[in-house]
Enzyme design. Sequence first.
Site, PDB file in Angstrom:
ATOM      1  N   LEU A  14      -7.358  -8.244  11.534  1.00 46.09           N
ATOM      2  CA  LEU A  14      -7.872  -7.360  12.602  1.00 46.09           C
ATOM      3  C   LEU A  14      -8.960  -8.064  13.246  1.00 46.09           C
ATOM      4  O   LEU A  14      -9.093  -7.690  14.514  1.00 46.09           O
ATOM      5  CB  LEU A  14      -8.543  -6.311  11.579  1.00 46.09           C
ATOM      6  CG  LEU A  14      -9.061  -4.930  11.844  1.00 46.09           C
ATOM      7  CD1 LEU A  14      -8.568  -3.837  11.091  1.00 46.09           C
ATOM      8  CD2 LEU A  14     -10.461  -5.058  11.806  1.00 46.09           C
ATOM      9  N   SER A  42      -5.800  -7.562   6.333  1.00 48.03           N
ATOM     10  CA  SER A  42      -5.818  -6.272   7.031  1.00 48.03           C
ATOM     11  C   SER A  42      -4.858  -5.406   6.839  1.00 48.03           C
ATOM     12  O   SER A  42      -4.723  -4.281   6.862  1.00 48.03           O
ATOM     13  CB  SER A  42      -6.059  -6.488   8.589  1.00 48.03           C
ATOM     14  OG  SER A  42      -7.149  -7.733   8.746  1.00 48.03           O
ATOM     15  N   TRP A  44      -2.730  -4.976   4.601  1.00 45.84           N
ATOM     16  CA  TRP A  44      -2.439  -4.498   3.397  1.00 45.84           C
ATOM     17  C   TRP A  44      -3.842  -3.701   2.730  1.00 45.84           C
ATOM     18  O   TRP A  44      -3.722  -3.163   1.844  1.00 45.84           O
ATOM     19  CB  TRP A  44      -2.756  -5.802   2.422  1.00 45.84           C
ATOM     20  CG  TRP A  44      -1.321  -6.642   2.282  1.00 45.84           C
ATOM     21  CD1 TRP A  44      -0.579  -6.778   3.410  1.00 45.84           C
ATOM     22  CD2 TRP A  44      -0.865  -7.247   1.457  1.00 45.84           C
ATOM     23  NE1 TRP A  44       0.465  -7.626   3.057  1.00 45.84           N
ATOM     24  CE2 TRP A  44       0.481  -7.919   1.755  1.00 45.84           C
ATOM     25  CE3 TRP A  44      -1.292  -7.910   0.104  1.00 45.84           C
ATOM     26  CZ2 TRP A  44       1.410  -9.244   1.234  1.00 45.84           C
ATOM     27  CZ3 TRP A  44      -0.168  -8.523  -0.809  1.00 45.84           C
ATOM     28  CH2 TRP A  44       0.793  -9.267   0.000  1.00 45.84           C
ATOM     29  N   ALA A  45      -4.556  -3.390   3.642  1.00 46.68           N
ATOM     30  CA  ALA A  45      -5.974  -2.731   3.281  1.00 46.68           C
ATOM     31  C   ALA A  45      -5.413  -1.140   3.335  1.00 46.68           C
ATOM     32  O   ALA A  45      -5.084  -0.618   4.123  1.00 46.68           O
ATOM     33  CB  ALA A  45      -7.050  -2.845   4.616  1.00 46.68           C
ATOM     34  N   GLY A  47      -7.529   1.560   1.631  1.00 44.45           N
ATOM     35  CA  GLY A  47      -8.569   2.422   1.839  1.00 44.45           C
ATOM     36  C   GLY A  47      -8.801   3.033   3.156  1.00 44.45           C
ATOM     37  O   GLY A  47      -8.745   4.232   3.467  1.00 44.45           O
ATOM     38  N   GLY A  48      -9.291   2.125   4.231  1.00 44.23           N
ATOM     39  CA  GLY A  48      -9.559   2.659   5.152  1.00 44.23           C
ATOM     40  C   GLY A  48     -10.766   1.981   5.832  1.00 44.23           C
ATOM     41  O   GLY A  48     -11.173   0.809   5.550  1.00 44.23           O
ATOM     42  N   GLU A 113     -14.718   7.122  -1.991  1.00 41.27           N
ATOM     43  CA  GLU A 113     -14.355   5.818  -2.590  1.00 41.27           C
ATOM     44  C   GLU A 113     -15.780   5.539  -3.481  1.00 41.27           C
ATOM     45  O   GLU A 113     -16.692   6.213  -3.202  1.00 41.27           O
ATOM     46  CB  GLU A 113     -13.903   4.694  -1.807  1.00 41.27           C
ATOM     47  CG  GLU A 113     -12.491   4.926  -1.322  1.00 41.27           C
ATOM     48  CD  GLU A 113     -11.996   4.058  -0.375  1.00 41.27           C
ATOM     49  OE1 GLU A 113     -12.772   2.703  -0.358  1.00 41.27           O
ATOM     50  OE2 GLU A 113     -10.936   4.068  -0.052  1.00 41.27           O
ATOM     51  N   HIS A 233     -10.814  -6.335  -7.747  1.00 36.49           N
ATOM     52  CA  HIS A 233     -10.633  -5.041  -7.718  1.00 36.49           C
ATOM     53  C   HIS A 233     -10.077  -4.449  -9.205  1.00 36.49           C
ATOM     54  O   HIS A 233      -9.286  -5.201  -9.570  1.00 36.49           O
ATOM     55  CB  HIS A 233      -9.513  -4.914  -6.589  1.00 36.49           C
ATOM     56  CG  HIS A 233      -9.268  -3.519  -6.222  1.00 36.49           C
ATOM     57  ND1 HIS A 233      -8.793  -2.602  -6.960  1.00 36.49           N
ATOM     58  CD2 HIS A 233      -9.825  -2.819  -4.889  1.00 36.49           C
ATOM     59  CE1 HIS A 233      -8.892  -1.343  -6.431  1.00 36.49           C
ATOM     60  NE2 HIS A 233      -9.339  -1.583  -4.985  1.00 36.49           N
ATOM     61  N   ARG A 279     -17.932  -0.987  -7.805  1.00 35.79           N
ATOM     62  CA  ARG A 279     -16.652  -1.632  -8.108  1.00 35.79           C
ATOM     63  C   ARG A 279     -16.796  -2.798  -9.175  1.00 35.79           C
ATOM     64  O   ARG A 279     -15.716  -3.036  -9.979  1.00 35.79           O
ATOM     65  CB  ARG A 279     -15.953  -2.384  -6.887  1.00 35.79           C
ATOM     66  CG  ARG A 279     -14.662  -2.547  -6.895  1.00 35.79           C
ATOM     67  CD  ARG A 279     -13.998  -2.884  -5.565  1.00 35.79           C
ATOM     68  NE  ARG A 279     -13.498  -1.953  -4.961  1.00 35.79           N
ATOM     69  CZ  ARG A 279     -12.966  -2.128  -3.584  1.00 35.79           C
ATOM     70  NH1 ARG A 279     -12.805  -3.234  -2.946  1.00 35.79           N
ATOM     71  NH2 ARG A 279     -12.612  -0.932  -2.897  1.00 35.79           N
ATOM     72  N   HIS A 338     -10.118  -9.730  -5.179  1.00 36.93           N
ATOM     73  CA  HIS A 338      -9.830  -9.229  -3.816  1.00 36.93           C
ATOM     74  C   HIS A 338     -10.422  -9.301  -2.565  1.00 36.93           C
ATOM     75  O   HIS A 338      -9.861  -9.093  -1.496  1.00 36.93           O
ATOM     76  CB  HIS A 338     -10.019  -7.541  -4.284  1.00 36.93           C
ATOM     77  CG  HIS A 338      -9.606  -6.420  -3.406  1.00 36.93           C
ATOM     78  ND1 HIS A 338      -8.524  -6.230  -2.930  1.00 36.93           N
ATOM     79  CD2 HIS A 338     -10.594  -5.623  -2.653  1.00 36.93           C
ATOM     80  CE1 HIS A 338      -8.614  -4.910  -2.051  1.00 36.93           C
ATOM     81  NE2 HIS A 338      -9.768  -4.738  -1.988  1.00 36.93           N
ATOM     82  N   GLU A 362     -13.650 -11.563   6.931  1.00 37.15           N
ATOM     83  CA  GLU A 362     -13.827 -11.946   5.621  1.00 37.15           C
ATOM     84  C   GLU A 362     -14.197 -13.428   5.313  1.00 37.15           C
ATOM     85  O   GLU A 362     -15.023 -13.738   4.601  1.00 37.15           O
ATOM     86  CB  GLU A 362     -12.675 -11.911   4.785  1.00 37.15           C
ATOM     87  CG  GLU A 362     -12.923 -11.690   3.271  1.00 37.15           C
ATOM     88  CD  GLU A 362     -11.760 -11.398   2.231  1.00 37.15           C
ATOM     89  OE1 GLU A 362     -10.823 -10.628   2.776  1.00 37.15           O
ATOM     90  OE2 GLU A 362     -11.720 -11.690   0.991  1.00 37.15           O
ATOM     91  N   ARG A 373     -19.451  -5.811  -2.455  1.00 36.90           N
ATOM     92  CA  ARG A 373     -19.341  -4.823  -1.357  1.00 36.90           C
ATOM     93  C   ARG A 373     -18.972  -3.521  -1.387  1.00 36.90           C
ATOM     94  O   ARG A 373     -18.212  -3.102  -2.663  1.00 36.90           O
ATOM     95  CB  ARG A 373     -17.902  -5.629  -0.631  1.00 36.90           C
ATOM     96  CG  ARG A 373     -17.705  -4.867   0.702  1.00 36.90           C
ATOM     97  CD  ARG A 373     -16.226  -5.481   1.146  1.00 36.90           C
ATOM     98  NE  ARG A 373     -15.017  -5.263   0.180  1.00 36.90           N
ATOM     99  CZ  ARG A 373     -14.255  -4.696   0.374  1.00 36.90           C
ATOM    100  NH1 ARG A 373     -14.031  -3.924   1.329  1.00 36.90           N
ATOM    101  NH2 ARG A 373     -13.183  -4.786  -0.639  1.00 36.90           N
TER     102      ARG A 373
HETATM  103  C1  SIN Z   1      -8.615   0.194  -1.840  1.00 37.35           C
HETATM  104  O1  SIN Z   1      -8.120   0.808  -1.307  1.00 37.35           O
HETATM  105  O2  SIN Z   1      -9.142   0.441  -3.026  1.00 37.35           O
HETATM  106  C2  SIN Z   1      -9.511  -1.217  -1.252  1.00 37.35           C
HETATM  107  C3  SIN Z   1     -10.294  -0.732  -0.390  1.00 37.35           C
HETATM  108  C4  SIN Z   1     -11.428  -1.891   0.006  1.00 37.35           C
HETATM  109  O3  SIN Z   1     -11.325  -3.099  -0.632  1.00 37.35           O
HETATM  110  O4  SIN Z   1     -12.368  -1.809   0.709  1.00 37.35           O
END
Ligand code: SIN
Length: 516
Positions: A14, A42, A44-45, A47-48, A113, A233, A279, A338, A362, A373
């Site tokens: 991205l 990117s 594979w992300a 969450g958003g 989250e 993660h 996290r 992660h 990253e 993070r």
């Molecule tokens: C997730 O969707 O759990 C990961 C999101 C992230 O790493 O920011």
Amino acid sequence: MISTERVVIVGAGLGGLYAALMLAPRPVLIISPETLGEGASSTWAQGGVAAAMSKDDSPEAHARDTIAAGAGTVDQEIAALVTGMAQAHILDLTDHGTPFDRDNAGNYILNHEAAHSIARVVRVKGDQAGRKIMETLIAAVRAAPSVQVLERVVAQGLMVEDGCVTGIRLAQITGERVSKPVDLNAPAVLLAGGGSGGLFALTTNPPRIRGQVMGLAARAGAVMADMEFVQFHPTAMDVGLDPAPLATEALRGEGARLVNSDGVNFMDTEHPQAELAPRDIVARAVFAQTQAGKRPMLDTRAAIGVEIFTRFPAVAEACRKAGIDPAHDPIPVAAAAHYHMGGVATDAQGRSSLAGLWVCGEAASTGLHGANRLASNGVLEALVFARRAAGDIAATLTTVDAAPVDLKFAEGGISLDANAVAELRNIMTSLVGVRRTGEGLTRAIERIKSLNAAQSDCADFANMCATALLIATAALHRRESRGAQWRDDFPSSDPALAQRSRLTLTEAYDLTEDVS
Ligand code: SIN
């Protein structure tokens, strides 16, 4: 030696794609190890993108949560800068065609989250944000006449003269075989080639993301920052796959519970926020269950039930491939590497310590993430710094047009030694993983150096080893536990160490010269 007037962007996630678009109409060459969209973290992300989009939220509250999650080392000016620009980037991506989830009134639908004080993560079809943003950007890049893309090409090194990056060494890849390199002079280089998760045997990152891009900058002499801080993660699926598929944190935001093989919801006694604790805390709790042989699992049944198939299609598909029916059974999970908070040290324009070299995404360490993070701040940071770096690079350019680059790669070259890579990854997971000790880190440094020495003719492996050595050395020299760095031999945080770390590769070798 070949020369180009194009800005060279290494990496097609991205950050790289967005920067190329922001540089238009200035000519750009994107170097991508795979076909665009494949193999990028990117995509594979799940969450958003974290952004204060609701009327009950504000960039200030987002910055506060970022700073609190970062465990004392977040750069507060960078946090204010990034969170303040979040909304503009969401609107820009929306204009580019990203189909963010909206309600009937047009409001963005937001996921909750961990460690966010409010639901704040803009999403696409539940867990499809990365994929859909990437599709939007890839279509725009493919249509942009200013952008040339070289696929199946990797960067192996930087050319540096008097502290200034003058170009880049490139090679073509066919499977695991790497061609002889070609040197390309360029007016500016932007590294956007991802993190280092794949340096660990247990990871959620795509297979090729193994710290090579950070490593090549370090080998060229760039200052690196916060290398010890690798985020694990807590809910990678433990189903025997490499990489481990992700079960997004948004599932816990919807009420999914962590449970062990005794049926105990173990997060209840770990933290007042239970499954939505920061996290690093959840990852260590999951790791402890695994170590104790009490198989940790994510139970989505009561909170989400059969809706998981429509609301979280990526998770449901990964479960299907692993033979798990999440509507009937909990999903086995493990803590997996992660995201790397550390990387090439950059300023607020994405400039590295080497003139002519910018870094975003990253691979960079901007100071936004501190020691841990905040979820879904990674994509946001990549967007903000891709644009800022592009603006800064544009100000240095004199030409606005350039011929396409025509590189001829010679046959020959070498293949990565798969056994050496596997050994490096096992060392990182077993000795530089969720819980660390001085003794284990010293052993890791010794073994990384010896592996590196045995493969001295392979630039890709040298780049991986450089990143691995920097992580282990920074972790050894931070004699405390903070955020994602846990030291069994220093289990408390030391207020005197509440600052970012900086290290060059030469310093890492000097600091560990007695370890060989
Ligand atoms: C997730 O969707 O759990 C990961 C999101 C992230 O790493 O920011």
